[in-house]
Design an enzyme around this catalytic site. Structure first.
Site, short mmCIF file in Angstrom:
data_model
loop_
_atom_site.label_atom_id
_atom_site.label_comp_id
_atom_site.label_asym_id
_atom_site.label_seq_id
_atom_site.Cartn_x
_atom_site.Cartn_y
_atom_site.Cartn_z
CG HIS A 49 25.22 -25.59 -7.95
ND1 HIS A 49 25.07 -26.73 -7.93
CD2 HIS A 49 26.68 -24.87 -7.85
CE1 HIS A 49 26.85 -27.04 -7.84
NE2 HIS A 49 27.73 -25.76 -7.90
CG ASN A 76 36.16 -25.24 -2.81
OD1 ASN A 76 36.99 -25.27 -2.49
ND2 ASN A 76 35.44 -26.50 -2.61
CG ASP A 109 35.70 -25.86 -10.81
OD1 ASP A 109 34.55 -26.64 -10.82
OD2 ASP A 109 36.03 -25.91 -10.38
ZN LIG Z 1 37.33 -28.44 -7.95
#
Ligand SMILES: [Zn+2]
Length: 429
Positions: free
Chosen positions: A307, A276, A303
């Site tokens: 996870h 995203n 970024d």
């Molecule tokens: Zn972001």
């Protein structure tokens, strides 16, 4: 005991001082110095490139609250092994970094566990909920380097305007994840041909473009810098280009995955491609690269969003957004921007990873000027290697780049005069 270093014979690229030449570099007690100190350790950098320690202003280290994904310790090791000496953490932790207590906790953790410099951002709103402003003055006093609600774009323009006006009083830049929520809605991938073919809900570029336009207007109105995070869309680049030409204090960053991959990657339903803002099209990639080449986009960042495997191994629409970044960031930028596209020179890439992010956030880093902390990266822009995610120091394995053949890699990462990681010997501690 910090050794004094004589880094010998490398091509020193320090864009902050316009330097690109073969020369020696000296450090003493963790500081860059002009003259060779007594009792130095020699580091042979012949045939290699020596740069200011690389800076990544967009990482998620998941502490406090989600230490099964990443910790400040493991994330900082991933940074060091990627050639990064300084990272800036996003505030969407649990709890969110919206109070001085949480900022102090992160800073303390970083001081005791991190092998690179870790700076914090503070949340713009309480709980990153987009409604009530966080205590911005107190966060500034606690030492945050910017404010952002990354991951949750503030939808209420009145709140955003007040946030920018407050931030201006404390000289803190605002960084924004640009996503208009009624348009992106429940989208999981780029809205386009592939979302139609795969029958998955789309997240249209328009949702990014609209907020980029909002931020341009707010930066212009307030005269205060706003930084647009992880730009993914061609039209966002055009909006930014036009605004910067007019002198609006707006900046933007690009991430490796947004220039390396398209939305077609999701045709295998591999959730490691879910990020995203989403991967978009070849036309978007071309415009982002054009924006990097012409100076519209001035900062490169990862970024880095770890996870756990069990969280990603679910249906695509239920999997969390995000992928690892620090391991492959430098190599992907060098491979694509320098080797494949020949879009920019090596010194320009280095400036987008050192001088420019340091300037945006007012950090005393990103330079090899005498007197600053000796954060240094030694790299080889031509080093050929195959990325193996199982060798990552990160706690997570969610990357679409496993098995990629890449050119360019960090060889040695020096933080405050100490070698923390080296390709041959691994970690020093
Ligand atoms: Zn972001």
């Amino acid at each position: 005991m910090i050794p004094s270093l004589h880094i010998k014979g490398g091509r020193v690229i320090d864009p902050s001082r316009g330097i690109d030449e073969v020369r020696d570099l000296f450090t003493e007690r963790g500081i860059i110095v002009e003259k060779k100190p007594a009792n130095v350790e020699t580091v042979d950098a012949t045939g290699k490139v020596v740069t200011p320690g690389l800076i990544d202003i967009h990482v998620h280290f998941r502490e406090p609250g989600q230490s099964h994904k990443e910790t400040i310790a493991t994330g900082s090791r991933a940074a060091a092994a990627g050639g990064f000496t300084t990272v800036v953490c996003m505030p969407n932790t649990s709890p969110a970094a919206d109070s001085t207590a949480t900022i102090a906790w992160i800073q303390e953790r970083a001081a005791s566990k991190a092998c690179v410099n870790v700076f914090c951002t503070g949340a713009i709103t309480r709980g990153i909920a987009g409604e009530e402003l966080a205590p911005i003055g107190a966060l500034a006093a606690a030492g945050v380097v910017a404010l952002t609600d990354d991951g949750h774009c503030i939808q209420n323009h009145g709140v955003m305007r007040r946030a920018v006006e407050y931030a201006r009083q404390f000289g803190l830049p605002i960084m924004d994840h640009c996503q208009e929520a009624t348009l992106s809605s429940d989208g999981v991938m780029n809205e386009g041909e592939w979302s139609t073919r795969l029958g998955l809900p789309g997240w249209p570029s328009l949702a990014e473009d609209l907020i980029v336009a909002r931020n341009i207007l707010l930066a212009e109105e307030t005269g205060h810098p706003i930084h647009c995070q992880h730009i993914s869309s061609a039209r966002s680049v055009r909006l930014l280009r036009e605004a910067r030409k007019r002198g609006v204090p707006i900046t933007a960053e690009a991430c490796p995955h947004h220039i390396a991959l398209t939305d077609e990657g999701l045709k295998t339903f591999d959730s490691n491609f879910k990020v995203n803002p989403p991967l978009r099209t070849a036309a978007d990639i071309n415009e982002i690269i054009a924006g990097i080449a012409d100076g519209t986009i001035t900062i490169l960042a990862s970024d880095h969003a770890p996870h756990a495997t069990y969280e990603k191994e679910v249906e695509l629409d239920r999997a969390p957004f995000g992928m690892l970044g620090l391991d492959t960031e430098l190599a992907l930028f060098l491979e694509i921007l320098l080797h494949q596209r020949k879009a920019v020179t090596l010194p320009r890439i280095i400036s987008m990873l050192t001088e420019n992010p340091a300037k945006l956030l007012g950090l005393d880093r990103g330079t090899l000027a005498p007197g600053v902390p000796a954060d240094i990266t030694i790299l080889d822009p031509d080093h050929s290697w195959t990325y193996d995610r199982d060798e990552s120091p990160s706690l997570s394995r969610n990357t679409p780049f496993h098995g990629f053949q890449l050119r360019g890699r960090a060889l040695k990462t020096i933080v405050g005069g100490k070698t923390v990681w080296d390709l041959e010997n691994g970690f020093a501690v």
